[in-house]
Design a protein around this motif. Structure first.
Motif, short mmCIF file in Angstrom:
data_model
loop_
_atom_site.label_atom_id
_atom_site.label_comp_id
_atom_site.label_asym_id
_atom_site.label_seq_id
_atom_site.Cartn_x
_atom_site.Cartn_y
_atom_site.Cartn_z
N ARG A 599 -44.99 -29.43 -57.30
CA ARG A 599 -45.76 -28.82 -56.22
C ARG A 599 -45.72 -29.68 -54.97
NH1 ARG A 599 -51.47 -29.80 -55.09
NH2 ARG A 599 -52.27 -28.19 -53.71
N PHE A 600 -45.45 -29.04 -53.83
CA PHE A 600 -45.56 -29.67 -52.52
C PHE A 600 -46.71 -28.99 -51.79
CE2 PHE A 600 -41.43 -31.00 -53.78
CZ PHE A 600 -41.18 -32.19 -53.11
N ALA A 601 -47.73 -29.77 -51.44
CA ALA A 601 -48.93 -29.22 -50.83
C ALA A 601 -48.63 -28.69 -49.44
CB ALA A 601 -50.03 -30.27 -50.77
N GLY A 602 -49.41 -27.75 -49.00
CA GLY A 602 -49.28 -27.17 -47.68
C GLY A 602 -49.76 -25.74 -47.70
N ARG A 603 -49.66 -25.08 -46.60
CA ARG A 603 -50.02 -23.67 -46.53
C ARG A 603 -48.83 -22.93 -45.92
NH1 ARG A 603 -55.90 -22.75 -44.18
NH2 ARG A 603 -55.61 -20.80 -45.32
N PRO A 604 -48.03 -22.27 -46.76
CA PRO A 604 -48.21 -22.08 -48.19
C PRO A 604 -47.77 -23.29 -49.02
CG PRO A 604 -46.16 -21.08 -47.54
CD PRO A 604 -46.79 -21.61 -46.27
N GLU A 605 -48.20 -23.33 -50.26
CA GLU A 605 -47.69 -24.32 -51.19
C GLU A 605 -46.24 -23.98 -51.54
OE1 GLU A 605 -51.85 -25.05 -53.66
OE2 GLU A 605 -50.21 -23.87 -54.52
N ILE A 606 -45.46 -25.00 -51.80
CA ILE A 606 -44.07 -24.80 -52.22
C ILE A 606 -43.90 -25.41 -53.60
CG2 ILE A 606 -41.66 -25.31 -51.70
CD1 ILE A 606 -42.43 -25.41 -48.75
N TRP A 607 -43.38 -24.61 -54.52
CA TRP A 607 -43.17 -25.04 -55.90
C TRP A 607 -41.68 -25.00 -56.22
CZ3 TRP A 607 -47.10 -26.16 -59.61
CH2 TRP A 607 -48.40 -26.04 -59.12
N LEU A 608 -41.20 -26.05 -56.87
CA LEU A 608 -39.80 -26.13 -57.28
C LEU A 608 -39.72 -26.08 -58.80
CD1 LEU A 608 -38.61 -29.10 -55.01
CD2 LEU A 608 -38.81 -26.68 -54.41
N ASP A 609 -38.82 -25.25 -59.31
CA ASP A 609 -38.63 -25.21 -60.75
C ASP A 609 -37.16 -24.94 -61.06
OD1 ASP A 609 -40.06 -25.24 -63.44
OD2 ASP A 609 -38.89 -23.40 -63.59
N GLY A 610 -36.62 -25.68 -62.02
CA GLY A 610 -35.20 -25.59 -62.36
C GLY A 610 -34.85 -24.46 -63.31
N ALA A 611 -35.72 -23.46 -63.49
CA ALA A 611 -35.43 -22.35 -64.41
C ALA A 611 -34.11 -21.69 -64.04
CB ALA A 611 -36.56 -21.33 -64.37
N LEU A 643 -40.11 -15.84 -53.49
CA LEU A 643 -39.16 -16.57 -54.33
C LEU A 643 -37.87 -16.84 -53.57
CD1 LEU A 643 -38.34 -17.67 -57.16
CD2 LEU A 643 -37.48 -15.36 -57.67
N VAL A 644 -37.45 -18.10 -53.52
CA VAL A 644 -36.13 -18.48 -53.02
C VAL A 644 -35.25 -18.69 -54.25
CG1 VAL A 644 -34.80 -20.17 -51.71
CG2 VAL A 644 -37.11 -19.55 -50.97
N PHE A 645 -34.14 -17.95 -54.33
CA PHE A 645 -33.41 -17.87 -55.60
C PHE A 645 -31.91 -18.03 -55.39
CE2 PHE A 645 -31.28 -15.52 -59.01
CZ PHE A 645 -31.96 -15.97 -60.14
N SER A 646 -31.28 -18.71 -56.33
CA SER A 646 -29.83 -18.81 -56.39
C SER A 646 -29.44 -18.97 -57.85
CB SER A 646 -29.33 -20.01 -55.57
OG SER A 646 -27.92 -20.00 -55.50
N ALA A 647 -28.18 -18.69 -58.18
CA ALA A 647 -27.76 -18.79 -59.58
C ALA A 647 -26.24 -18.89 -59.67
CB ALA A 647 -28.25 -17.58 -60.38
N LEU A 648 -25.78 -19.40 -60.79
CA LEU A 648 -24.36 -19.45 -61.10
C LEU A 648 -23.93 -18.19 -61.83
CD1 LEU A 648 -24.05 -23.15 -62.32
CD2 LEU A 648 -23.53 -22.24 -60.06
N ARG A 649 -22.64 -17.93 -61.79
CA ARG A 649 -22.09 -16.70 -62.36
C ARG A 649 -22.28 -16.61 -63.87
NH1 ARG A 649 -18.87 -13.61 -59.84
NH2 ARG A 649 -18.22 -15.24 -58.41
N ASP A 650 -22.27 -17.75 -64.57
CA ASP A 650 -22.37 -17.69 -66.03
C ASP A 650 -23.81 -17.56 -66.51
OD1 ASP A 650 -23.17 -20.21 -65.35
OD2 ASP A 650 -21.77 -21.28 -66.65
N ARG A 716 -47.76 -18.65 -52.24
CA ARG A 716 -46.87 -19.68 -52.72
C ARG A 716 -45.42 -19.31 -52.45
NH1 ARG A 716 -52.11 -19.46 -54.86
NH2 ARG A 716 -52.68 -21.54 -55.53
N VAL A 717 -44.61 -20.32 -52.19
CA VAL A 717 -43.16 -20.17 -52.14
C VAL A 717 -42.61 -20.89 -53.36
CG1 VAL A 717 -41.04 -20.72 -50.91
CG2 VAL A 717 -43.06 -19.99 -49.64
N VAL A 718 -41.87 -20.18 -54.18
CA VAL A 718 -41.30 -20.75 -55.40
C VAL A 718 -39.78 -20.78 -55.25
CG1 VAL A 718 -41.03 -20.49 -57.90
CG2 VAL A 718 -43.22 -19.94 -56.81
#
Length: 757
Positions: A599-611, A643-650, A716-718
């Motif tokens: 979690r990065f505090a702020g308005r909005p909060e920003i959360w990072l997750d490696g899912a 949600l900010v999202f990216s992914a690999l092809r596999d 929140r921004v995830v």
């Protein structure tokens, strides 16, 4: 009317039928390069580039003009000009019939369409040839349009851009067609006199005379392609060089900012790569990701500028001389370690494999051993920001000087032992631990287990975390097959603990443990965990129970990861490993692991997750529900999730989107370069089909800014989907002191979406 309709009158009127003359709209098309079936809507969103193999489909002149010109303020020029049949040419078909067929097929009056408008706000006249119109050939009307387009550019005082197709002479018009070469050449010289740029973009290379004329007049500032319908080659192609401009040609060039990224071309040159394809899992390909440019190794001055330079040059060698991509196997790393004197043999190691939760479990193990007074080394992958992060002792990443000192002996072995980047880095890690002599080393497998380079160590205990479907191209297409690969880290007489998360994987682990001859503790059978809510959790095994505090890592699933780490150390304790009183509790509470629900505090909060797979997405979805309901001390207000999202092809992005869709309000996608990377437009289409509004962005900072500005102040921004994306965003946040984009304007850049439940 039959006998039944006489009794029961039909409620549907016959007039509602669709006319048989109405053509059916094509819903999908087949890529001629890779054979993949593509939905027409998906292909359109991706600008008619195959998201799987990057094949560029041929597009019409109007489509190219739509892609090139700004939407507002454009107008078609010379629309009333249409070809005739001045020579009354006859062959199998009359020329007039061929013209009608071509007009119907292409939707244009002739092979060329000319528009006046602007490109990114810069005024321009743009002409585009359509290959569907008699091969884009140069008839008298086509030549007249190009010539008058050049004169229109002179009159407007702007540049002239031409997208030719074939451009050969049209035989049905004979000498009249050949005359167009002189006519267009004369008109283009007017641009030179006015010192205005002429930019030909050659999209369908052939030997056509008109095409060659446009290329030659364009000179060194033309943009040539090796594939149909590709806008421009990568920076470094000879057409972009600063060679001497031919006499009489305006010395205008395409600016570097307009060059389009070519994933199939090397970053610094113009020839097609003959060796390996870009691979986001390989650090060598990171410079090709635009938003990681300049951060190739993630090097920071640790140990002086000289050390940075030496390490940079050494890593260039490691990348250049290494085997390409992912190549599993133990023969190469075994030969490396033998040549180094087997540094892995003097290490007291804990070996961790699994699909999800490996990094968190490594963090818990390290924190608990540290709390007990031990010096602890760790080897993990991938890194988030710096390559040095992968090798650490007591939480401190290896210095540049030490990394150089460990890599140089590995590289000195030279061509005698060919190896991949990961295999050489693993050998360097073992060498560092042998020299620094920590009490314990916690090793995370890179991929799988059985054939992973880390599997040459004989650990004191083996740990297997949750198992699911991931890397199926390398490990197998079923959970059972993947479980067997993970169980490959089991060694005879070495105890093991596992929390595989399902009966199918558990059965395979039991079979492998029995075959190898090692003791196996399974969660739910030999140890367990009871959730105590905000008070922590209760760990239980045959020796008793432990009441432990809430984990230092966020998420209810982390209690399971912490319990698995506790079980591993309890097994070691039975083998004679001394643990200080209270060390397990202190370690559980002190564990930290960047990029995992961070979690990065702020308005909005920003959360990072490696899912980055469906299993991890399911865990994240559960946590996103809590994020909606819990305000972290802020005043009450609408709580939505961007949600900010990216992914690999596999990765199974369709399943990930289906799992996360009910929890997010809007998605901002970012593409990853290389064969394994998925484009932002393609990802946006996946999310839209899952029922979530999505916008494609060019870079992580753009996506993060738009998501933050579009979020509610209490929202929140995830950031999730790829550790490469998480690492890039984390670097931005850390550089900004963890506080970014405090100013919020709801819904900027996208329709306002009311948060759901």
């Amino acid at each position: 009317m039959n006998w039944i309709t006489r009794i029961i009158r039909p409620k549907i009127k016959a007039g509602a039928r669709v006319s048989p003359k109405q053509p059916a709209k094509m819903l999908w098309t087949k890529c001629p390069s890779c054979g993949q079936a593509l939905f027409e809507q998906e292909l359109s969103r991706n600008l008619y580039v195959c998201p799987h193999c990057h094949h560029h489909f041929r597009i019409t002149a109007r489509q190219r003009l739509d892609f090139t010109l700004d939407e507002s303020g454009r107008e078609e020029l010379f629309a009333g000009m249409s070809p005739g049949d001045p020579l009354k040419f006859k062959d199998v078909k009359r020329y007039r019939e061929r013209l009608k067929e071509a007009q119907k097929k292409s939707g244009g009056a002739d092979a060329v369409q000319v528009f006046r408008g602007s490109i990114k706000g810069v005024p321009a006249v743009v002409a585009a040839f359509d290959f569907q119109f008699l091969g884009g050939s140069m008839g008298s009307v086509a030549g007249a349009k190009v010539a008058q387009g050049a004169l229109a550019a002179v009159e407007a005082g702007c540049g002239f851009v031409v997208f030719p197709a074939s451009g050969g002479a049209r035989m049905q018009e004979g000498i009249l067609s050949l005359m167009q070469m002189a006519r267009t050449s004369a008109a283009l010289t007017r641009l030179e006199a006015a010192r205005l740029p002429f930019i030909p973009v050659l999209t369908d290379p052939t030997t056509g005379g008109g095409h060659g004329l446009i290329r030659d007049v364009g000179g060194c500032h033309s943009c040539r392609t090796e594939r149909p319908d590709l806008f421009c080659r990568s920076q470094g192609h000879r057409a972009d060089g600063r060679g001497e401009t031919p006499r009489g040609i305006p010395a205008q060039r395409v600016s570097p900012g307009t060059r389009v990224h070519r994933p199939d071309l090397p970053a610094g040159g113009g020839s097609r790569s003959l060796g390996r394809s870009p691979d986001p899992s390989d650090p060598r390909s990171l410079p090709r990701v635009p938003w990681l440019r300049g951060k190739r190794m993630g090097l920071a001055p640790v140990g002086g500028a000289g050390a940075v330079g030496r390490l940079s040059r050494l890593l260039e060698r490691v990348f250049a001389e290494g085997l390409p991509g992912i190549q599993l196997g133990l023969e190469r790393p075994a030969a490396l370690l033998a040549a180094l004197g087997h540094p892995e043999r003097g290490i007291a190691a804990i070996h961790v494999a699994g699909t999800n939760g490996k990094g968190s479990t490594v963090a818990f193990l390290g924190a608990m051993l540290t709390a007990s007074g031990y010096r602890v080394g760790s080897y993990t992958s991938p890194h988030l920001q710096r390559l040095n992060e992968r090798i650490a002792v007591d939480g401190e990443a290896i210095s540049d000087a030490d990394l150089v000192a460990c890599l140089e002996p590995v590289m000195a072995i030279g061509e005698a032992v060919p190896a991949t980047f990961f295999e050489r880095l693993t050998a360097a890690a073992f060498l560092h631990f042998a020299r620094s002599r920590p009490d314990w080393v916690v090793l995370e497998t890179g991929l799988g287990g059985r054939l992973d380079a880390t599997n040459l160590v004989v650990p004191r205990v083996a740990v297997v975390t949750s198992i699911g479907l991931d890397h199926t191209g390398y490990l197998g297409s079923t959970v059972a097959a993947i479980a067997r690969e993970k169980a490959g880290i089991f060694k005879p007489g070495v105890p093991a603990v596992a929390a595989p998360g399902g009966p199918e994987a558990a059965r395979e682990l039991e079979r492998e443990a029995a075959r190898v001859g090692c003791e196996l503790w399974l969660e739910g059978r030999d140890f367990g965990v009871r959730d105590l809510g905000g008070e922590g959790f209760l760990y239980e095994d045959g020796a008793g129970s432990l009441r432990l505090p809430p984990p230092g890592l966020v998420g209810i699933h982390q209690k399971g990861n912490a319990a698995l780490a506790v079980a591993a150390l309890r097994l070691l304790q039975g083998e004679g490993c001394a643990l200080a009183e209270g060390a397990l509790a202190r370690g559980v509470a002190a564990a930290r692991w960047p990029g995992r629900l961070e979690r990065f505090a702020g308005r909005p909060e920003i959360w990072l997750d490696g899912a980055h797979n469906p299993g991890a997405a399911a865990v994240l979805a559960r946590e996103l529900l809590d994020l909606r309901l819990f305000s972290w001390g802020h005043t009450k207000g609408p709580v939505g999730i961007e949600l900010v999202f990216s992914a690999l092809r596999d990765k199974d992005v369709v399943s990930m989107a289906a799992i996360l869709a009910p929890r997010v309000d809007r998605v901002w996608t970012v593409g990853l370069a290389g064969e394994r990377g998925l484009g932002a437009a393609y990802l946006a289409g996946v999310w839209e089909r899952a029922g979530v509004p999505a916008c494609a962005c060019g870079t992580p900072d753009e996506a993060l800014e738009r998501a933050a500005r579009g979020a509610y102040p209490e929202g929140r921004v995830v950031v999730a989907g790829s550790l490469y994306l998480v690492g890039a965003v984390r670097a931005l946040l850390v550089a900004g002191g963890g506080e970014m984009l405090r100013e919020n304007r709801t819904g900027e850049g996208c329709p306002v979406v009311t948060p759901g439940g």
